[in-house]
Design an enzyme around this catalytic site. Structure first.
Site, PDB file in Angstrom:
ATOM      1  N   ALA A   1       1.223  -1.329  -0.041  1.00  0.00           N
ATOM      2  CA  ALA A   1       0.246  -0.424  -0.152  1.00  0.00           C
ATOM      3  C   ALA A   1       1.361   1.012  -0.097  1.00  0.00           C
ATOM      4  CB  ALA A   1      -1.032  -0.174   1.067  1.00  0.00           C
TER       5      ALA A   1
ATOM      6  N   GLU B   1       9.397   3.649   7.077  1.00  0.00           N
ATOM      7  CA  GLU B   1       9.860   1.918   7.513  1.00  0.00           C
ATOM      8  C   GLU B   1      10.149   1.604   8.949  1.00  0.00           C
ATOM      9  OE1 GLU B   1       8.469  -0.695   6.447  1.00  0.00           O
ATOM     10  OE2 GLU B   1       9.111  -1.226   8.405  1.00  0.00           O
TER      11      GLU B   1
ATOM     12  N   ASN C   1       5.591  -7.088   5.639  1.00  0.00           N
ATOM     13  CA  ASN C   1       5.050  -7.670   6.340  1.00  0.00           C
ATOM     14  C   ASN C   1       4.717  -8.318   4.758  1.00  0.00           C
ATOM     15  OD1 ASN C   1       3.395  -9.995   7.416  1.00  0.00           O
ATOM     16  ND2 ASN C   1       1.824  -9.565   6.582  1.00  0.00           N
TER      17      ASN C   1
ATOM     18  N   GLY D   1       3.051 -14.057  -2.699  1.00  0.00           N
ATOM     19  CA  GLY D   1       3.410 -13.069  -3.662  1.00  0.00           C
ATOM     20  C   GLY D   1       2.060 -13.056  -4.596  1.00  0.00           C
TER      21      GLY D   1
ATOM     22  N   ARG E   1     -10.755 -19.658   3.531  1.00  0.00           N
ATOM     23  CA  ARG E   1      -9.776 -19.996   4.303  1.00  0.00           C
ATOM     24  C   ARG E   1      -9.958 -20.336   6.244  1.00  0.00           C
ATOM     25  NH1 ARG E   1      -5.311 -15.537   3.430  1.00  0.00           N
ATOM     26  NH2 ARG E   1      -4.781 -16.737   1.222  1.00  0.00           N
TER      27      ARG E   1
ATOM     28  N   GLU F   1      -4.045  -3.256   5.029  1.00  0.00           N
ATOM     29  CA  GLU F   1      -4.200  -4.139   6.481  1.00  0.00           C
ATOM     30  C   GLU F   1      -4.599  -3.500   7.302  1.00  0.00           C
ATOM     31  OE1 GLU F   1      -2.113  -7.977   7.059  1.00  0.00           O
ATOM     32  OE2 GLU F   1      -3.159  -8.041   8.588  1.00  0.00           O
TER      33      GLU F   1
ATOM     34  N   ILE G   1      -3.030  -8.011  -1.657  1.00  0.00           N
ATOM     35  CA  ILE G   1      -2.311  -7.609  -3.493  1.00  0.00           C
ATOM     36  C   ILE G   1      -3.445  -6.400  -3.499  1.00  0.00           C
ATOM     37  CG2 ILE G   1      -0.579  -7.291  -4.085  1.00  0.00           C
ATOM     38  CD1 ILE G   1       0.211  -9.992  -3.131  1.00  0.00           C
TER      39      ILE G   1
END
Lengths: 505, 505
Positions: free
Chosen positions: A53, A73, A81, A87, A332, A472, A488
């Protein structure tokens, strides 16, 4: 209590030095008034966090004409993360879908996600992300990201729509994006921890407090600087899966003993700072565990991508019964819940096994490593396999035979699995086997955002001026359970969206 | 957006008048530094909210030696949402259980609640409440509360353990408690809205901002006063079921069109102010709908208590099939979800019906009113009933016969309902019938508290000094779904606990 939680507010305050004396602000609030600070730096946009993001926001802002953007950062390396995720990138209507003849659409992708969200996903946000996912995928390719030349069909997706980086992890995207950021002149500073907002007299976010020279877990050291952000601050700080106390506040079963696929820095303080500013907490209780993880290795490991790839043409077996116990490509949450129910006669966890024909398993690049590092095993016969895992042989043989019937007929009468990707792929010796047990993977909860990536205030319902969030750290988009490979695109699209909103483009 | 949400932060600020000019605090924070205010009043304990939790705290604090306690209530009348609830109080090991020969224990009650909490309830808090529930029940009786001379067995409880006030509503408890408070010298102020905390330089809560002369929905008027609380502030401000925006942020289906049993004042700003202070949001996504409500009347109405009483010896019927569709005394979430699945061929809501033999229905005091106000109907035959509600007659007749077999055998083979309270109570004409449709009833989410009723800080994990919370404003205790009649004991016990913690007794 994790290392990070032991520190925090009191240390924040001590760490302020001279500034803390000058503050009339209540000591509890980490944010400060602009009247009380001396600016050390000025940028147009300050981005907090360097995952998908944050990087997408930096690139897009620059492309839309922003002359001065800096990404801060907190960890020593960039990518957060995101760099260690799988990916996997879902998008509808992509070039590869056209090539493979897959009929897909924005509405179909949204519909799949709404099902997994179990009635409380944010349809408007999902549609916004799905509508721009292809464009975001293109942005990664333009920056140099490379993808496998085939699509995967992940659990809960009604069609194959998932690209995966050739390196099978998120770094295959974050590295090219970081390079692109630097090429475009986006500033990037690591070891730079966000410690609060700077607000003007109307409550608008006009800057950020940043601790530079920060070493993870060593609070209060380094140097505190005040960064003025003339256009806004974008929070792209990620989830809180590694903050044991806070995830246990939501789910007391997610103790330190439960595995977690996240990077160490996923501790959530950016999100909590936004709550202190009045952001609305949404769906924090919904923490997702990855059903493809292995109890035989730490973090995401080698097995996760291996099993995601192999689930469509594998069977998952309960070792007590020798039988399948779930649709191997259900969403999931459905699968994680089913795995957690696999227990021995005393109720202790008995991780189920995933059985794959070696001839198909070996097509995944991780297969060799899975076998090499003893987190997966190869067997020449079902007898050998059953003996190794103490599975009832007769039942297992019958189950394999029954399942192979479904491969032939294309119709799974046991669990309704979509057999499209299993076509012709019978379960037969030699086999490879991995053990499965869910690991904390993703926080569906976070701050509520609009589809302009603005953060809403709990009293007014209006956006908090100068504040934007993406990825997130935001909550409510996916509802109860997020589908795999949908993070992603969300991170990328919402990062781009935040930049566009700020730049008015 | 509800009336209250249209106002808020901006008005807060404008409303501050002179104080807002003096504040160096960021305008977004409603809380202010003690250095910036002139105290208008001083008490030992300030209690915000006058429901079960606030009143119990007032009484207990005084009994433990506190000389100066004031309860501030934003609405014109005292009692909050508590005053209009069902007046149902669960406790284990009570005198009435002994009289009725019911074998119960703290552990059994906790075990029932853990099941309903679906793995994420707070076992330690549940045990703390259950251990003191009997004592809290006695406190209400000592204050003059009167209860029906029989126990009820509510959904999800494995035994009858629920008392109910003779007036069948919470006012049967709040009124005596309020009287007791006044007798003990506890100050009580209505039209007094909490608008923020006052903090000392260490971030300790040392007082509250209170708007006196407040008229609900008219923000910024009246007079703002600063109340110093030398021992602490107890937040007993309740849930947010009436805040449409905020409940929709958690669950987009809970629109303004969805009924709500709560009092108008249940808008949650006390909870959100605690988040601004750093309190940890827990389980906000879990909002409970009452499965015993009727779509034929507003709010809690007459039907809710009527159906809670009658469920054990009634059948709930899906009008499309003529068949039962749930265990009529399963936990609330199980039943609400089952009811929401009752739909016509087009997928539109088709509220199911609850059928009770009139001879049993009439034992509940609300039966007459249910029939008088046309929110329930009486039928002399099953044919008449089936025709009125367009239910397939043959299937309905067969279902009644089948169910009556379960009444006889004591074993519900359809849904495993505990038939103990249905003994000898066959379904036969004449019948009374009500329609069922869930209404928003209770917020399982709120701020995280310890079993000392302290509020934890999201950065330090330690209690925020001077701050205490009790009742529905707290979250995480019940998990996914709260059992009926477990809110009053929680509110009472945690209110008493907050007072004891503060008084060190």
């Amino acid at each position: 209590m994790s290392k990070v939680d032991l520190l925090g507010r009191r240390n924040f305050i001590k760490g302020l030095g001279a500034a803390s004396v000058a503050m009339a602000t209540p000591a509890l609030a980490s944010s400060v008034s602009a009247n009380e600070v001396k600016w050390d730096e000025t940028v147009e946009i300050a981005i907090i966090g360097s995952g998908f993001a944050g990087l997408a926001a930096g690139i897009e802002a620059t492309r839309k004409g922003c002359k001065s953007v800096t990404i801060f950062e907190k960890m020593p390396v960039f990518g957060g993360n995101s760099a260690i995720n799988g990916g996997l990138f879902a998008a509808p209507g992509t070039p590869m879908q056209k090539k493979e003849g897959v009929d897909d659409s924005v509405e179909r992708m949204v519909s799949d996600q709404l099902k997994s969200g179990r009635g409380i996903a944010d349809e408007e946000l999902l549609r916004h992300v799905a509508s721009h996912a292809n464009e975001a995928l293109q942005l990664t390719m333009d920056a140099g990201a490379e993808f496998h030349p085939y699509l995967q069909q992940l659990g809960g997706h009604s069609v194959p729509r998932t690209y995966q980086t050739t390196v099978s992890c998120g770094a295959g995207i974050t590295q090219p994006l970081l390079k692109e950021c630097r090429k475009l002149g986006v500033g990037t500073v690591s070891r730079a921890k966000f410690e609060g907002f700077v607000l003007d007299d109307n409550g608008k976010v006009v800057g950020a407090k940043i601790r530079t020279g920060y070493y993870f877990g060593e609070e209060g050291k380094g140097k505190l600087i005040y960064v003025k952000a003339t256009r806004g601050v974008i929070m792209a700080t990620g989830g809180f899966g590694q903050n044991i106390d806070l995830r246990m506040a939501q789910d007391p079963t997610l103790t330190a003993e439960v595995g977690c696929t996240n990077a160490k820095g996923a501790t959530g303080e950016g999100m909590f700072e936004m709550f202190r500013l009045g952001a609305i907490p949404v769906h924090l209780a919904h923490i997702q565990s990855g059903p493809w993880a292995s109890p035989d290795e730490g973090g995401f490991g080698y097995v996760s991508n291996y099993s995601i790839f192999n689930f469509p043409h594998s069977i998952a077996i309960n070792r007590m019964t020798g039988k399948r116990f779930m649709n191997e490509i259900a969403d999931r949450k459905t699968r994680a819940d089913a795995e957690l129910n696999c227990r021995d006669a005393q109720g202790n966890p008995l991780p189920p096994i995933m059985i794959t024909s070696y001839e198909h398993a070996k097509e995944h690049p991780n297969c060799k490593k899975v076998l090499k590092y003893n987190v997966g095993w190869k067997f020449d016969s079902v007898e050998e396999l059953a003996k190794h895992f103490d599975v009832p042989l007769k039942e297992l043989k019958a189950q394999i035979e029954e399942y192979n019937g479904y491969v032939k007929s294309g119709n799974d009468e046991q669990f309704g699995k979509n057999m499209g990707k299993a076509k012709g792929k019978y379960i037969k010796a030699p086999f490879t086997v991995v053990r499965l047990w869910p690991k904390v993977h993703y926080c569906q909860g976070g701050v509520q955002v609009t589809k302009e990536a603005r953060v809403k205030d709990s009293f007014t319902g209006q956006p908090i001026e100068g504040l934007f969030a993406a990825g997130e750290v935001c909550g409510g988009i996916h509802g109860v359970s997020r589908l795999g490979s949908c993070s992603i695109p969300e991170c990328m699209v919402m990062g781009m969206t935040a930049a566009r909103t700020i730049m008015g483009a």
